[in-house]
Scaffold this motif. Sequence first.
Motif, PDB file in Angstrom:
ATOM      1  N   TYR A  38       3.851 -25.740  -4.098  1.00 58.13           N
ATOM      2  CA  TYR A  38       3.565 -26.177  -2.726  1.00 58.13           C
ATOM      3  C   TYR A  38       2.570 -27.335  -2.729  1.00 58.13           C
ATOM      4  O   TYR A  38       2.649 -28.240  -1.909  1.00 58.13           O
ATOM      5  N   ALA A  87      -0.092 -15.987  -1.086  1.00 59.58           N
ATOM      6  CA  ALA A  87       0.733 -16.225   0.101  1.00 59.58           C
ATOM      7  C   ALA A  87       1.257 -17.647   0.073  1.00 59.58           C
ATOM      8  O   ALA A  87       0.714 -18.514  -0.618  1.00 59.58           O
ATOM      9  N   GLN A  88       2.315 -17.879   0.832  1.00 61.53           N
ATOM     10  CA  GLN A  88       2.749 -19.245   1.131  1.00 61.53           C
ATOM     11  C   GLN A  88       1.904 -19.738   2.302  1.00 61.53           C
ATOM     12  O   GLN A  88       2.014 -19.201   3.408  1.00 61.53           O
ATOM     13  N   PRO A  96      11.502 -22.031   5.977  1.00 58.83           N
ATOM     14  CA  PRO A  96      11.137 -20.630   6.189  1.00 58.83           C
ATOM     15  C   PRO A  96      11.257 -19.743   4.948  1.00 58.83           C
ATOM     16  O   PRO A  96      10.633 -18.685   4.895  1.00 58.83           O
ATOM     17  N   TYR A  99       8.085 -18.589   2.990  1.00 60.34           N
ATOM     18  CA  TYR A  99       7.301 -17.644   3.784  1.00 60.34           C
ATOM     19  C   TYR A  99       7.900 -16.246   3.703  1.00 60.34           C
ATOM     20  O   TYR A  99       7.187 -15.253   3.541  1.00 60.34           O
ATOM     21  N   SER A 102       7.367 -14.854  -0.105  1.00 56.38           N
ATOM     22  CA  SER A 102       5.996 -14.539  -0.517  1.00 56.38           C
ATOM     23  C   SER A 102       5.282 -13.652   0.490  1.00 56.38           C
ATOM     24  O   SER A 102       4.744 -12.601   0.134  1.00 56.38           O
ATOM     25  N   ASN A 103       5.296 -14.073   1.760  1.00 57.34           N
ATOM     26  CA  ASN A 103       4.453 -13.411   2.751  1.00 57.34           C
ATOM     27  C   ASN A 103       5.053 -12.121   3.281  1.00 57.34           C
ATOM     28  O   ASN A 103       4.312 -11.252   3.767  1.00 57.34           O
ATOM     29  N   SER A 150       3.050 -20.478  14.949  1.00 58.10           N
ATOM     30  CA  SER A 150       3.594 -21.021  13.702  1.00 58.10           C
ATOM     31  C   SER A 150       4.231 -19.872  12.932  1.00 58.10           C
ATOM     32  O   SER A 150       3.866 -18.703  13.120  1.00 58.10           O
ATOM     33  N   TYR A 152       3.923 -19.322   9.769  1.00 62.15           N
ATOM     34  CA  TYR A 152       2.874 -18.772   8.909  1.00 62.15           C
ATOM     35  C   TYR A 152       2.078 -17.703   9.639  1.00 62.15           C
ATOM     36  O   TYR A 152       1.846 -16.604   9.127  1.00 62.15           O
ATOM     37  N   THR A 155       3.988 -14.508  10.014  1.00 63.76           N
ATOM     38  CA  THR A 155       4.047 -13.675   8.809  1.00 63.76           C
ATOM     39  C   THR A 155       2.730 -12.942   8.585  1.00 63.76           C
ATOM     40  O   THR A 155       2.723 -11.806   8.111  1.00 63.76           O
ATOM     41  N   LYS A 156       1.612 -13.582   8.916  1.00 63.15           N
ATOM     42  CA  LYS A 156       0.318 -12.916   8.753  1.00 63.15           C
ATOM     43  C   LYS A 156       0.148 -11.780   9.761  1.00 63.15           C
ATOM     44  O   LYS A 156      -0.405 -10.720   9.435  1.00 63.15           O
TER      45      LYS A 156
END
Length: 335
Positions: A38, A87-88, A96, A99, A102-103, A150, A152, A155-156
């Motif tokens: 990344y 994480a991404q 996508p 994400y 990884s996430n 977002s 990201y 995913t969090k």
Amino acid sequence: MSAPILVTGAAGFIGFHVAQRLLAEGHRVVGVDSFTPYYDVGLKEARFSRLTPHNTFFGERLDLADAQATQDLFREHRFEKVIHLAAQPGVRFVDPQPYAASNLMGFMNMLEACRHGQIQHLVYASSSSVYGANRKLPFSEHDGTDHPISLYAATKKANEMMAHSYASLFGLPATALRFFTVYGPWGRPDMAVYKFTHAIAQGREIQVANAGDVRRDFTYVDDIVEGIVRLVDRTPRPDAAWNAESPDPATSAAPHRVYNIGNDSPENVNHLIALIEDALGKKANRVDVPLPPGDVLETRADVSDLRRDVGFAPATSLKDGIGRFVEWYREYHGA
């Protein structure tokens, strides 16, 4: 000897600093990273190379999206505590698939490994980005976070919900940490402090969103690490006062807890740029651009819970932190 502590994302920015701190305190550390491209993999290799000389550090190159490899890792090392930072990253990244891998899948594999490994405490990275469309400041863990803007952030938020379900179903003690705009030596090149510094040093233009009228709760990496290491020894317990008719998002009837870790002192991006210019002795060549999708105008952390529970809150000034970062930048790049 005591069981080693697992630090995932150990070649990443925060994971590297956490691993260094734990090693300095005499812990055995197993550091895992998949070295995704990344950003500059050479920077990740440079971080990792500073950990490997420690005789109490055990490095593993592993993709946590591989369920079997993750289970094998836990069987081999018999962890008791896990600090999951892999994480991404990136609120502006549009593909996508990384994400999801990884996430989401990586985090699910981590939860399963922790569950079967009877982990005493899982501490994992969330993000201030989960506050999304919220405009109530400062951002509090006791407020809802149902409007991420977002992928990201989504995913969090999903990670927090997944961990809470495992805490409820299986009694897995887990603590979510919402980090606020982390910067410092060995930082990520895609984030504002590093990106601006690198461009100004090379005489290239910098893109400044909303004419710099954006405020961020910039948090120095050592303060983030201090919060993590204090909380890893504070295993969450079910909150006996939790009320299902008026549920508090920060606590639970399950052993799950949420904390902000931020400086609680937002700074204007124009001030950030001025500090970088002063530290480098060079003026920026600015180009104004609109605020990108997924960004917000201001972030600010309410850290009263963190201060109350572990007796600490971040306090490094942006001026001091930028000075330390630029000093590292010059050394690392030979500038």
